[in-house]
Design an enzyme around this catalytic site. Structure first.
Site, PDB file in Angstrom:
ATOM      1  N   THR A  32       0.823  -1.211   0.000  1.00  0.00           N
ATOM      2  CA  THR A  32       0.000   0.000   0.000  1.00  0.00           C
ATOM      3  C   THR A  32       0.857   1.260   0.000  1.00  0.00           C
ATOM      4  OG1 THR A  32      -1.493   1.279   1.420  1.00  0.00           O
ATOM      5  CG2 THR A  32      -0.103  -0.309   2.534  1.00  0.00           C
ATOM      6  N   ASP A  33       0.289   2.352  -0.507  1.00  0.00           N
ATOM      7  CA  ASP A  33       1.007   3.638  -0.457  1.00  0.00           C
ATOM      8  C   ASP A  33       1.141   4.149   0.979  1.00  0.00           C
ATOM      9  OD1 ASP A  33      -1.668   4.326  -0.031  1.00  0.00           O
ATOM     10  OD2 ASP A  33      -1.687   5.964  -1.496  1.00  0.00           O
ATOM     11  N   GLU A  34       0.347   3.587   1.904  1.00  0.00           N
ATOM     12  CA  GLU A  34       0.392   4.092   3.288  1.00  0.00           C
ATOM     13  C   GLU A  34       1.740   3.828   3.963  1.00  0.00           C
ATOM     14  OE1 GLU A  34      -2.969   3.432   5.812  1.00  0.00           O
ATOM     15  OE2 GLU A  34      -4.374   3.801   4.187  1.00  0.00           O
ATOM     16  N   TYR A  56      -1.613  -0.371  11.165  1.00  0.00           N
ATOM     17  CA  TYR A  56      -1.826  -1.064   9.887  1.00  0.00           C
ATOM     18  C   TYR A  56      -0.662  -0.816   8.934  1.00  0.00           C
ATOM     19  CZ  TYR A  56      -3.277  -1.495   5.002  1.00  0.00           C
ATOM     20  OH  TYR A  56      -3.309  -1.777   3.651  1.00  0.00           O
ATOM     21  N   LYS A 110       2.245  -3.306   7.334  1.00  0.00           N
ATOM     22  CA  LYS A 110       2.477  -3.506   5.892  1.00  0.00           C
ATOM     23  C   LYS A 110       3.925  -3.156   5.539  1.00  0.00           C
ATOM     24  CE  LYS A 110      -0.151  -4.532   3.056  1.00  0.00           C
ATOM     25  NZ  LYS A 110      -0.615  -5.861   2.528  1.00  0.00           N
TER      26      LYS A 110
HETATM   27  P1  NAD Z   1     -10.056  -6.954   2.655  1.00  0.00           P
HETATM   28  O1  NAD Z   1     -10.003  -6.653   4.098  1.00  0.00           O
HETATM   29  O2  NAD Z   1     -11.287  -6.648   1.874  1.00  0.00           O
HETATM   30  O3  NAD Z   1      -9.738  -8.503   2.415  1.00  0.00           O
HETATM   31  C1  NAD Z   1      -8.727  -9.180   3.096  1.00  0.00           C
HETATM   32  C2  NAD Z   1      -8.885 -10.676   2.833  1.00  0.00           C
HETATM   33  O4  NAD Z   1      -7.818 -11.361   3.496  1.00  0.00           O
HETATM   34  C3  NAD Z   1     -10.192 -11.256   3.385  1.00  0.00           C
HETATM   35  O5  NAD Z   1     -10.769 -12.132   2.452  1.00  0.00           O
HETATM   36  C4  NAD Z   1      -9.750 -12.010   4.634  1.00  0.00           C
HETATM   37  O6  NAD Z   1     -10.574 -13.112   4.964  1.00  0.00           O
HETATM   38  C5  NAD Z   1      -8.346 -12.450   4.226  1.00  0.00           C
HETATM   39  N1  NAD Z   1      -7.505 -12.705   5.392  1.00  0.00           N
HETATM   40  C6  NAD Z   1      -7.313 -11.891   6.475  1.00  0.00           C
HETATM   41  N2  NAD Z   1      -6.490 -12.488   7.372  1.00  0.00           N
HETATM   42  C7  NAD Z   1      -6.126 -13.686   6.819  1.00  0.00           C
HETATM   43  C8  NAD Z   1      -5.276 -14.733   7.252  1.00  0.00           C
HETATM   44  N3  NAD Z   1      -4.636 -14.705   8.430  1.00  0.00           N
HETATM   45  N4  NAD Z   1      -5.115 -15.805   6.429  1.00  0.00           N
HETATM   46  C9  NAD Z   1      -5.753 -15.866   5.234  1.00  0.00           C
HETATM   47  N5  NAD Z   1      -6.599 -14.903   4.789  1.00  0.00           N
HETATM   48  C10 NAD Z   1      -6.773 -13.820   5.575  1.00  0.00           C
HETATM   49  O7  NAD Z   1      -8.777  -6.214   2.021  1.00  0.00           O
HETATM   50  P2  NAD Z   1      -8.584  -5.513   0.609  1.00  0.00           P
HETATM   51  O8  NAD Z   1      -9.035  -4.111   0.697  1.00  0.00           O
HETATM   52  O9  NAD Z   1      -9.108  -6.409  -0.443  1.00  0.00           O
HETATM   53  O10 NAD Z   1      -6.981  -5.488   0.546  1.00  0.00           O
HETATM   54  C11 NAD Z   1      -6.266  -6.571  -0.010  1.00  0.00           C
HETATM   55  C12 NAD Z   1      -4.785  -6.251   0.018  1.00  0.00           C
HETATM   56  O11 NAD Z   1      -4.517  -5.062  -0.721  1.00  0.00           O
HETATM   57  C13 NAD Z   1      -4.228  -5.994   1.418  1.00  0.00           C
HETATM   58  O12 NAD Z   1      -2.950  -6.580   1.494  1.00  0.00           O
HETATM   59  C14 NAD Z   1      -4.137  -4.484   1.518  1.00  0.00           C
HETATM   60  O13 NAD Z   1      -3.108  -4.090   2.391  1.00  0.00           O
HETATM   61  C15 NAD Z   1      -3.815  -4.121   0.078  1.00  0.00           C
HETATM   62  N6  NAD Z   1      -4.246  -2.795  -0.357  1.00  0.00           N
HETATM   63  C16 NAD Z   1      -5.537  -2.393  -0.179  1.00  0.00           C
HETATM   64  C17 NAD Z   1      -5.940  -1.150  -0.670  1.00  0.00           C
HETATM   65  C18 NAD Z   1      -7.368  -0.668  -0.528  1.00  0.00           C
HETATM   66  O14 NAD Z   1      -7.656   0.468  -0.879  1.00  0.00           O
HETATM   67  N7  NAD Z   1      -8.301  -1.474  -0.065  1.00  0.00           N
HETATM   68  C19 NAD Z   1      -5.009  -0.319  -1.302  1.00  0.00           C
HETATM   69  C20 NAD Z   1      -3.684  -0.760  -1.436  1.00  0.00           C
HETATM   70  C21 NAD Z   1      -3.329  -2.005  -0.973  1.00  0.00           C
HETATM   71  O1  DAU Z   2      -4.051   4.080   0.619  1.00  0.00           O
HETATM   72  C1  DAU Z   2      -4.327   2.701   0.565  1.00  0.00           C
HETATM   73  C2  DAU Z   2      -5.110   2.287   1.785  1.00  0.00           C
HETATM   74  O2  DAU Z   2      -6.418   2.811   1.621  1.00  0.00           O
HETATM   75  C3  DAU Z   2      -5.155   0.779   1.999  1.00  0.00           C
HETATM   76  O3  DAU Z   2      -3.862   0.309   2.263  1.00  0.00           O
HETATM   77  C4  DAU Z   2      -6.086   0.415   3.156  1.00  0.00           C
HETATM   78  O4  DAU Z   2      -6.213  -0.991   3.267  1.00  0.00           O
HETATM   79  C5  DAU Z   2      -7.449   1.012   2.889  1.00  0.00           C
HETATM   80  O5  DAU Z   2      -8.314   0.761   3.983  1.00  0.00           O
HETATM   81  C6  DAU Z   2      -7.335   2.516   2.649  1.00  0.00           C
HETATM   82  O6  DAU Z   2      -6.947   3.200   3.881  1.00  0.00           O
HETATM   83  P1  DAU Z   2      -7.627   4.584   4.317  1.00  0.00           P
HETATM   84  O7  DAU Z   2      -7.468   4.751   5.765  1.00  0.00           O
HETATM   85  O8  DAU Z   2      -7.167   5.694   3.435  1.00  0.00           O
HETATM   86  O9  DAU Z   2      -9.155   4.239   3.910  1.00  0.00           O
HETATM   87  P2  DAU Z   2     -10.553   4.488   4.647  1.00  0.00           P
HETATM   88  O10 DAU Z   2     -11.615   4.132   3.655  1.00  0.00           O
HETATM   89  O11 DAU Z   2     -10.613   3.881   5.992  1.00  0.00           O
HETATM   90  O12 DAU Z   2     -10.550   6.069   4.836  1.00  0.00           O
HETATM   91  C7  DAU Z   2     -10.408   6.956   3.720  1.00  0.00           C
HETATM   92  C8  DAU Z   2     -10.412   8.364   4.268  1.00  0.00           C
HETATM   93  O13 DAU Z   2     -11.717   8.657   4.774  1.00  0.00           O
HETATM   94  C9  DAU Z   2      -9.459   8.581   5.427  1.00  0.00           C
HETATM   95  O14 DAU Z   2      -8.889   9.874   5.337  1.00  0.00           O
HETATM   96  C10 DAU Z   2     -10.340   8.479   6.665  1.00  0.00           C
HETATM   97  C11 DAU Z   2     -11.682   9.000   6.165  1.00  0.00           C
HETATM   98  N1  DAU Z   2     -12.880   8.407   6.825  1.00  0.00           N
HETATM   99  C12 DAU Z   2     -12.981   7.048   6.876  1.00  0.00           C
HETATM  100  C13 DAU Z   2     -14.064   6.453   7.501  1.00  0.00           C
HETATM  101  C14 DAU Z   2     -14.174   4.956   7.594  1.00  0.00           C
HETATM  102  C15 DAU Z   2     -13.875   9.225   7.332  1.00  0.00           C
HETATM  103  O15 DAU Z   2     -13.783  10.469   7.240  1.00  0.00           O
HETATM  104  N2  DAU Z   2     -14.944   8.631   7.924  1.00  0.00           N
HETATM  105  C16 DAU Z   2     -15.083   7.293   8.065  1.00  0.00           C
HETATM  106  O16 DAU Z   2     -16.105   6.826   8.651  1.00  0.00           O
END
Ligand code: NAD
Ligand code: DAU
Length: 337
Positions: free
Chosen positions: A124-126, A149, A153
């Site tokens: 992730t970019d985080e 988190y 990562k």
């Molecule tokens: P998500 O939370 O929707 O899904 C995570 C999945 O991993 C689920 O199906 C869960 O059951 C599985 N999981 C969790 N713990 C596990 C374990 N111990 N063993 C096996 N499976 C397990 O997450 P997502 O948003 O789909 O993110 C997927 C990946 O992409 C993550 O690695 C996250 O860091 C990365 N990522 C997410 C975003 C985003 O915006 N959502 C952006 C950049 C990177």
């Molecule tokens: O940048 C990539 C990341 O983006 C991934 O690695 C993470 O898995 C994914 O969850 C996401 O992280 P963020 O913290 O940026 O996403 P989230 O949707 O939780 O929040 C987006 C923005 O919105 C953040 O600035 C917090 C804000 N927010 C979020 C929630 C849940 C609110 O203002 N209110 C809310 O209720």
């Protein structure tokens, strides 16, 4: 190709598997997922009867379970499985350390033990921390994670780097910005706000709402991961982004506008602890070296996402009436009843 995908029952993993079924139909997919609160086999409905798709329930942090899941034919791993929600990591980091750090090392060890080819680590970019008003994250930006988190990562990224340097593992790391689209668990900003607006509930914006994220259509991220798998160079990092920087308040206003709902639904709530101000990505390297690019902009992607959540109310209502309801009450002090 026999490809093991971890976390394939989650948001991005399920979109990735669906993309592969369409674009690499002869590949055989092994989806390994522990089915935590965020894992949902409904996301893959219809694939159960596909002869080129197998599912095994296993925890990536459990070496024995994983060893049993990984058959001899697997050629490569794409590793999505993670605890992914920043707010939950602030509440309790332990599952994040177990899955994201230990789980990644267990997988790396197994990949080495089995002599697997490619290992794609989805990060992730985080991990880069937070930007001020100017600048972009590049692949050589120092890691400076601010939440449990993102620290977990970043730790996993370093373990992948160590496996490349120490053992010569053929791994690549991808770092993407905020994804949105179908099947995203409704704890994340966009699906949470869509669901609340559809129910005329308050939309809880943290702090000022001026924090900035770069939004990418989930399928564009998935295409990037596929490019990294097929074309990435061993040991390299690739950033992916959507070139759609927006403040949170602008995202929420856009959702309300598309739904024809009033801005009065917005409520500013207590800010997230350690809330990163701005994420923005330079994805020039992936564009030049992998041919990566986004296919759609934010307005169109948001319209498609809203249409999906409107058409799949059963999907998110089931989630919001289950264990997630307890989390919502704890975190936002309100009952979703
Ligand atoms: P998500 O939370 O929707 O899904 C995570 C999945 O991993 C689920 O199906 C869960 O059951 C599985 N999981 C969790 N713990 C596990 C374990 N111990 N063993 C096996 N499976 C397990 O997450 P997502 O948003 O789909 O993110 C997927 C990946 O992409 C993550 O690695 C996250 O860091 C990365 N990522 C997410 C975003 C985003 O915006 N959502 C952006 C950049 C990177
Ligand atoms: O940048 C990539 C990341 O983006 C991934 O690695 C993470 O898995 C994914 O969850 C996401 O992280 P963020 O913290 O940026 O996403 P989230 O949707 O939780 O929040 C987006 C923005 O919105 C953040 O600035 C917090 C804000 N927010 C979020 C929630 C849940 C609110 O203002 N209110 C809310 O209720």
């Amino acid at each position: 190709m026999r490809l093991m995908v971890t976390g394939g029952a989650g948001f991005i993993g399920s979109n990735f598997i669906r993309l592969l079924r369409r674009e690499r139909p002869d590949w055989r997919i092994l989806n390994v997922d522990a089915l935590t609160y965020a894992g949902n086999l409904e996301n893959l409905a219809g694939l159960e009867r596909d002869p080129n798709y197998d599912f095994v329930r296993a925890d990536v942090a459990d070496p024995a379970g994983l060893r049993a899941a990984l058959d001899d034919e697997v050629d490569a791993i794409v590793h999505f499985a993670a605890e992914s929600h920043v707010d939950r990591s602030i509440e309790d980091a332990s599952a994040f350390l177990r899955t994201n750090v230990i789980g990644t090392q267990v997988l790396l060890d197994l990949a080495r033990e089995r002599g697997l080819g490619r290992f794609v680590h989805v990060s992730t970019d985080e991990v880069y921390g937070s930007l001020g008003a100017e600048g972009l994250f590049r692949e050589d930006t120092p890691l400076a994670p601010n939440s449990p988190y993102s620290a977990s990562k970043a730790s996993s990224d370093l373990l992948v780097r160590a496996a490349v340097e120490t053992h010569g593992l053929d791994a690549v790391i991808t770092r993407c910005s905020n994804n949105y689209g179908p099947y995203q668990f409704p704890e994340k900003l966009i699906p949470l706000m869509i669901a609340n607006a559809l129910e005329d509930r308050k939309l809880p914006v943290y702090g000022s709402g001026l924090n900035v994220r770069d939004w990418i259509w989930v399928e564009d991220h998935c295409r990037g991961v596929l490019l990294a798998l097929e074309k990435g160079k061993k040991g390299e990092v690739y950033n992916f982004g959507g070139r759609s920087e927006m403040t949170n308040i602008a995202v929420v206003e856009a959702i309300l506008a598309q739904l024809g709902k009033p801005s009065s639904l917005i409520t500013h709530v207590e800010d997230r602890k350690g809330h990163d101000l701005r994420y923005a990505i330079d994805c020039g390297k992936a564009e030049r070296e992998l041919g990566f690019g986004r296919s759609i902009g934010f307005e169109e992607g948001l319209a498609r996402t809203i249409a999906w959540y409107r058409d799949h109310e059963d999907w998110w209502r089931r989630i919001r009436s289950g264990a997630y309801r307890d989390y919502y009450a704890r975190h936002y002090g309100e009952d979703l009843a």
